[in-house]
Design a protein around this motif. Structure first.
Motif, PDB file in Angstrom:
ATOM      1  N   LEU A 157       0.143  20.104  15.355  1.00 26.09           N
ATOM      2  CA  LEU A 157       1.038  20.441  14.240  1.00 26.09           C
ATOM      3  C   LEU A 157       1.947  21.622  14.595  1.00 26.09           C
ATOM      4  O   LEU A 157       3.136  21.627  14.282  1.00 26.09           O
ATOM      5  N   GLU A 158       1.382  22.603  15.277  1.00 24.61           N
ATOM      6  CA  GLU A 158       2.168  23.778  15.631  1.00 24.61           C
ATOM      7  C   GLU A 158       3.308  23.387  16.572  1.00 24.61           C
ATOM      8  O   GLU A 158       4.454  23.821  16.415  1.00 24.61           O
ATOM      9  N   ASP A 159       3.004  22.519  17.547  1.00 26.78           N
ATOM     10  CA  ASP A 159       4.064  22.101  18.485  1.00 26.78           C
ATOM     11  C   ASP A 159       5.110  21.237  17.777  1.00 26.78           C
ATOM     12  O   ASP A 159       6.305  21.344  18.072  1.00 26.78           O
ATOM     13  N   ALA A 160       4.675  20.391  16.840  1.00 30.78           N
ATOM     14  CA  ALA A 160       5.641  19.566  16.099  1.00 30.78           C
ATOM     15  C   ALA A 160       6.547  20.466  15.257  1.00 30.78           C
ATOM     16  O   ALA A 160       7.750  20.223  15.131  1.00 30.78           O
ATOM     17  N   ARG A 161       5.968  21.526  14.709  1.00 33.11           N
ATOM     18  CA  ARG A 161       6.780  22.469  13.914  1.00 33.11           C
ATOM     19  C   ARG A 161       7.825  23.132  14.809  1.00 33.11           C
ATOM     20  O   ARG A 161       9.003  23.192  14.483  1.00 33.11           O
ATOM     21  N   ARG A 162       7.373  23.582  15.991  1.00 29.58           N
ATOM     22  CA  ARG A 162       8.274  24.302  16.885  1.00 29.58           C
ATOM     23  C   ARG A 162       9.380  23.393  17.441  1.00 29.58           C
ATOM     24  O   ARG A 162      10.527  23.762  17.519  1.00 29.58           O
ATOM     25  N   GLU A 163       8.975  22.165  17.844  1.00 36.20           N
ATOM     26  CA  GLU A 163       9.940  21.276  18.504  1.00 36.20           C
ATOM     27  C   GLU A 163      10.854  20.552  17.519  1.00 36.20           C
ATOM     28  O   GLU A 163      12.026  20.345  17.790  1.00 36.20           O
ATOM     29  N   TYR A 164      10.272  20.081  16.400  1.00 39.66           N
ATOM     30  CA  TYR A 164      11.055  19.239  15.477  1.00 39.66           C
ATOM     31  C   TYR A 164      11.400  19.934  14.158  1.00 39.66           C
ATOM     32  O   TYR A 164      12.034  19.345  13.302  1.00 39.66           O
ATOM     33  N   ASN A 165      10.878  21.168  13.991  1.00 44.88           N
ATOM     34  CA  ASN A 165      11.058  21.882  12.727  1.00 44.88           C
ATOM     35  C   ASN A 165      10.445  21.117  11.547  1.00 44.88           C
ATOM     36  O   ASN A 165      10.954  21.156  10.427  1.00 44.88           O
ATOM     37  N   TRP A 166       9.367  20.401  11.815  1.00 45.00           N
ATOM     38  CA  TRP A 166       8.668  19.712  10.727  1.00 45.00           C
ATOM     39  C   TRP A 166       8.043  20.756   9.789  1.00 45.00           C
ATOM     40  O   TRP A 166       7.678  21.849  10.228  1.00 45.00           O
ATOM     41  N   GLU A 215       1.491  22.119   7.315  1.00 45.81           N
ATOM     42  CA  GLU A 215       0.467  22.946   6.659  1.00 45.81           C
ATOM     43  C   GLU A 215       1.035  23.713   5.464  1.00 45.81           C
ATOM     44  O   GLU A 215       0.913  24.934   5.383  1.00 45.81           O
ATOM     45  N   ARG A 216       1.681  22.999   4.557  1.00 38.58           N
ATOM     46  CA  ARG A 216       2.250  23.649   3.374  1.00 38.58           C
ATOM     47  C   ARG A 216       1.317  23.485   2.184  1.00 38.58           C
ATOM     48  O   ARG A 216       0.658  22.448   2.040  1.00 38.58           O
ATOM     49  N   THR A 217       1.272  24.509   1.335  1.00 41.36           N
ATOM     50  CA  THR A 217       0.310  24.512   0.239  1.00 41.36           C
ATOM     51  C   THR A 217       0.875  23.817  -1.000  1.00 41.36           C
ATOM     52  O   THR A 217       2.031  24.036  -1.373  1.00 41.36           O
ATOM     53  N   VAL A 218       0.044  22.977  -1.599  1.00 48.24           N
ATOM     54  CA  VAL A 218       0.378  22.363  -2.892  1.00 48.24           C
ATOM     55  C   VAL A 218      -0.826  22.615  -3.806  1.00 48.24           C
ATOM     56  O   VAL A 218      -1.965  22.630  -3.342  1.00 48.24           O
ATOM     57  N   ALA A 219      -0.566  22.823  -5.079  1.00 49.29           N
ATOM     58  CA  ALA A 219      -1.684  23.115  -5.988  1.00 49.29           C
ATOM     59  C   ALA A 219      -1.241  22.948  -7.431  1.00 49.29           C
ATOM     60  O   ALA A 219      -0.057  23.035  -7.754  1.00 49.29           O
ATOM     61  N   ASP A 220      -2.216  22.659  -8.287  1.00 48.32           N
ATOM     62  CA  ASP A 220      -2.016  22.828  -9.725  1.00 48.32           C
ATOM     63  C   ASP A 220      -3.337  23.333 -10.277  1.00 48.32           C
ATOM     64  O   ASP A 220      -4.188  23.792  -9.513  1.00 48.32           O
ATOM     65  N   ASP A 221      -3.536  23.259 -11.594  1.00 46.11           N
ATOM     66  CA  ASP A 221      -4.767  23.865 -12.126  1.00 46.11           C
ATOM     67  C   ASP A 221      -6.008  23.029 -11.784  1.00 46.11           C
ATOM     68  O   ASP A 221      -7.137  23.489 -11.954  1.00 46.11           O
ATOM     69  N   LEU A 222      -5.831  21.818 -11.267  1.00 45.61           N
ATOM     70  CA  LEU A 222      -6.987  20.958 -10.973  1.00 45.61           C
ATOM     71  C   LEU A 222      -7.414  21.037  -9.508  1.00 45.61           C
ATOM     72  O   LEU A 222      -8.595  21.075  -9.188  1.00 45.61           O
TER      73      LEU A 222
END
Ligand code: SF4
Length: 381
Positions: free
Chosen positions: A73-82, A85-92
């Motif tokens: 994931l780290e390499d995909a982020r660096r190479e492709y700017n993907w 590991e982003r956070t999503v949440a609600d009260d549940l």
């Protein structure tokens, strides 16, 4: 003068460091339900209740999976700017989406430096799963498990209703608001060979409601014990063998007895269990007969790809046996006493103990057992 004991690098296991680091990861300490905790209803219940985690299990494969996952994931982020590991949440529920691929319209609402190198056709929520070669054929044939599907549906549902969480490091994403997710994608990577297999599904809102309903049932349960055990228990399921709550879940097992004995309390339970056994046995007998017949039908078919499956054969080779005359020659050359009465196992042992290769010859007219192998055919380009 006394000196502090020195930890010799040869005497420690490198896994001690890996386990210590793993224990400090947020996932190992959390009591709030994360989407990745939705593998088993009862286990999710224990997590929510903050029950003591009393079973360490064997985490080595999971830790290796985490290393590979993080590196990819780290390499995909660096190479492709993907977006990884982003956070999503609600009260549940809360969780970290492995990858979100934004389409051109959504990406254009981000500051330039945060846009992907290649926007996606449609907004896609992606989950990267590492798998061992042992289960790879099943992955190719049947794709994600129900629990894996639920996890991604929860992420996609949160993104499409709430959007990215409002937190440092991703405020620019939060400002996008709810995202129009159209597709979910599983990217499976084989830990042993590196092979990559992709499977995609259109995002279905109703399926994501169903996944949420699964979580709501866990949250609303009055006691953990009323929640379903979704796996068969220790000894029968690796998930249970490695479950931190296995002792809570299977209490009061008599020493030396299978954990599943606690599921039978009286004769009514025995009657039901026997009926299940008889039905399962009949299905097994019919399936086993079908397999035997098909195996016999294919016996003279050459290995190769036929439709969706690949046929292979192993074994069927000439059998080998110790070559007694060659062993006698070796004994004489080494000044060892040649037994007067032929003693093949004894001579083999003597040679092995001395670290010498046992001479072999083809056993007349004998071959090793021939085994069939049926795996999924590689997909055509
Ligand atoms: S031991 Fe198995 S059935 Fe029980 S909570 Fe853990 S995973 Fe679920």
């Amino acid at each position: 003068m006394t000196t502090a004991p020195v930890r010799d690098a040869r005497t420690v296991s490198i896994w001690d460091a890996a386990h210590a680091a793993d224990a400090r990861r947020p996932r190992s300490l959390q009591t709030r339900l994360g989407a990745s905790d939705t593998i088993c209803s009862r286990r999710a219940g224990y997590t929510l209740a903050g029950a003591e985690r009393s079973n360490e299990g064997d985490k080595r494969a999971a830790i290796l999976g985490t290393y590979i996952h993080r590196g990819l994931l780290e390499d995909a982020r660096r190479e492709y700017n993907w977006l990884v590991e982003r956070t999503v949440a609600d009260d549940l529920i809360r969780g970290h989406v492995d990858v979100v691929q934004l389409d051109a319209a959504t990406a254009s609402r981000l500051p330039k430096r945060h846009r992907p190198v290649e926007p996606a056709e449609v907004v896609t929520v992606e989950d990267v799963k590492t798998k061992s070669a042992r289960v790879w054929d099943r992955v190719l044939r049947y794709g994600p498990t129900a629990a894996e599907m639920r996890q991604v549906l929860l992420y996609a549902g949160l993104l499409s209703t709430v959007g990215f969480s409002d937190m440092p490091g991703q405020r620019y994403l939060h400002r996008l608001g709810p995202i129009d997710v159209q597709r979910i994608r599983f990217r499976f990577v084989c830990r042993d060979t590196g092979e990559e297999h992709i499977q995609e599904f259109p995002f279905d809102e109703w399926s994501s409601f169903e996944a949420r309903w699964w979580v709501e049932r866990v949250v609303d349960a009055e006691s953990v014990e009323e929640l379903r055990r979704d796996f068969d228990g220790p000894g029968l399921s690796p998930v249970c063998d490695n479950c931190p709550f296995v002792k809570h879940c299977w209490p009061g097992v008599a020493p030396g007895k299978p954990a599943q004995t606690i599921l039978v309390h009286d004769d009514a339970d025995r009657e039901k269990a026997l009926a299940v056994y008889v039905r399962a046995h009949e299905r097994y007998r019919v399936s086993s007969q079908v397999k035997k017949k098909v195996r016999a039908m294919l016996d003279d078919s050459p290995a190769g790809v036929y439709g969706e499956n690949k046929l292979g054969w192993s074994g069927g080779n000439d059998k080998e046996e110790p070559d007694v005359q060659a062993m006698v020659d070796m004994f004489e050359n080494a000044d060892l006493t040649v037994p007067m009465v032929p003693d093949v196992p004894g001579m083999v042992n003597t040679l092995r103990r001395a670290g010498m290769a046992v001479p072999l010859r083809k056993a007349a007219g004998q071959t090793t057992a021939r085994s069939i192998s049926v795996t999924r055919a590689p997909s055509r380009p």
